[in-house]
Design an enzyme around this catalytic site. Structure first.
Site, short mmCIF file in Angstrom:
data_model
loop_
_atom_site.label_atom_id
_atom_site.label_comp_id
_atom_site.label_asym_id
_atom_site.label_seq_id
_atom_site.Cartn_x
_atom_site.Cartn_y
_atom_site.Cartn_z
N CYS A 171 29.79 -56.07 17.94
CA CYS A 171 28.83 -56.17 16.85
C CYS A 171 27.80 -57.27 17.15
CB CYS A 171 29.54 -56.46 15.53
SG CYS A 171 28.38 -56.55 14.16
N CYS A 174 26.66 -59.21 14.04
CA CYS A 174 27.62 -60.18 13.50
C CYS A 174 27.66 -61.43 14.37
CB CYS A 174 29.05 -59.62 13.46
SG CYS A 174 29.18 -57.93 12.98
N ASP A 175 27.64 -61.25 15.69
CA ASP A 175 27.97 -62.36 16.58
C ASP A 175 26.80 -62.86 17.45
OD1 ASP A 175 30.57 -62.05 15.68
OD2 ASP A 175 31.10 -60.64 17.28
#
Ligand code: NAP
Length: 352
Positions: A171, A174-175
């Site tokens: 992701c 997300c990261d």
């Protein structure tokens, strides 16, 4: 506890669209949106679905780029806005998390009841159907809409597992902004829309993005692949498969070893991260033996252009039964269809 008219499992575009239609039809749906747990985070099955893990959504009809800030601040409740990524000041296309919060709010506005919990099993062998959750016990329902979506695939290498969360991710949104990826080279694996989208997104943070693909051409849509290929920070690594992820206990991932599938040569790419974008697996584990599934685990629609599953009264929508289109807008469309099918089923059986 009274028997529910309609339970919806899943909180992506299909689940919320089904809820909006079911609530407006006075079915009083109950929706399970999934729990916010570390396990769900690791598996990519947090509430609000895959769209909540993406960046700007340019192809959802009705959301051209513009000044969405004021609209979002008035449409979404304050307590939910606090949990969202900051709303940009500059005009932008709606982002995945924003779109999902708007859908959630819209479903709630019409009276959808929402429970933040995972459904762990269902019993569809008798009526009413039984739905069992992790934290809140069991529920009975006359009809069921399964809209649990799909999750990101991993390559399955032991070394990939070892560096999950220490360089390996599925992701980018997300990261991607984490310090370990800033101004460092990283690898994205895959050749579809997700891969080029993630590579483009990550190029904002990384010093260089290697796009490792097993073939010599991308599967992604032309406009998105052009954007990636025109980006000076993105270097395609054609005809290559990841062989191993290498790192150290202290620093996490340091190198991605790839094999050229044409001449079998090995190349070690220095990187602090590897982002997988190699397709998805439907979230149907909790359904095993209850509904007819395809070889790949997708729920089978028993009639063309109907959301009927192998059990009468159970309907499915979105990516959980679609390995082909997999768009937010097609998920929403089938969510609407499932709600209409459920309403007709309930009415036909004199339940509503
Ligand atoms: P996808 O289209 O299925 O692409 C998966 C990619 O991963 C393919 O290039 C595939 O290679 C590669 N791959 C699969 N297994 C692999 C393995 N074991 N090792 C190495 N490579 C592997 O998946 P996606 O990109 O996630 O897209 C899914 C759907 O969502 C598509 O319909 C896409 O259009 C849509 N989507 C849309 C947007 C958007 O419009 N903004 C963004 C993201 C996704 P091959 O090409 O060789 O098969």
């Amino acid at each position: 506890m009274p028997v529910e008219n309609c339970i919806i499992i899943g909180s992506g575009p299909a689940g919320w669209s089904a809820a909006i239609y079911a609530a407006r039809a006075n079915i009083q749906p109950l929706l399970f949106e999934g729990a916010i747990t570390e396990e769900n985070r690791m598996q990519g099955t947090l509430p609000l679905g895959q769209l909540a893990q993406t960046t700007e959504v340019e192809n959802y009809a009705g959301y051209p780029a513009g000044d969405l800030k004021r609209f979002l601040e008035t449409a979404i409740s304050k307590d939910r806005i606090q949990m969202m990524p900051p709303i940009d000041e500059h005009p932008h296309a709606v982002t995945g998390p924003e779109l999902m919060e708007l859908m959630r709010q819209q479903a709630s506005n019409f009276g959808t009841r929402i429970i933040t919990d995972d459904v762990v099993s269902v019993d569809l062998s008798k009526k009413p159907f039984v739905v069992t959750t992790r934290e809140n016990g069991t529920y009975e329902t006359h009809s069921l809409i399964v809209a649990t979506g799909a999750k990101a695939n991993y390559l399955g290498l032991p070394s990939e597992q070892a560096y999950k969360n220490r360089g390996v991710s599925a992701c980018a949104v997300c990261d991607g902004a984490l310090p370990r990826f800033r101004n460092k080279p990283i690898v994205v694996v895959g050749g579809g829309d997700s891969a080029v989208e993630e590579a483009t997104y990550l190029s904002k943070y990384a010093s260089k993005v290697y796009l490792v693909h097993r073939r010599g051409e991308l599967r992604a849509s032309k406009i998105m692949q052009q954007r990636a290929l025109d980006n000076k920070k993105i270097e395609p690594v054609w005809f290559s498969q990841v062989e191993e992820v290498i790192g150290t206990e202290k620093t996490g991932l340091t190198t991605v070893r790839v094999r050229n599938v044409q001449d079998q040569s090995i190349r070690d790419i220095e990187a602090t991260g590897m982002f997988l974008a190699i397709g998805h697996t439907p979230n149907t584990n909790f359904l095993k033996g209850q509904l007819e599934l395809t070889d790949k685990g997708y729920i089978v629609w028993k009639e063309s252009f109907r959301t009927y599953t192998s059990v009468e009264g159970v309907f499915s929508a979105g990516d959980v039964s679609d390995d082909n289109y997999r768009q937010a807008i097609t998920s929403s469309g089938t969510g609407c269809m499932a709600a209409l099918d459920a309403e007709r089923y309930l009415s036909h059986h004199g339940i509503i």
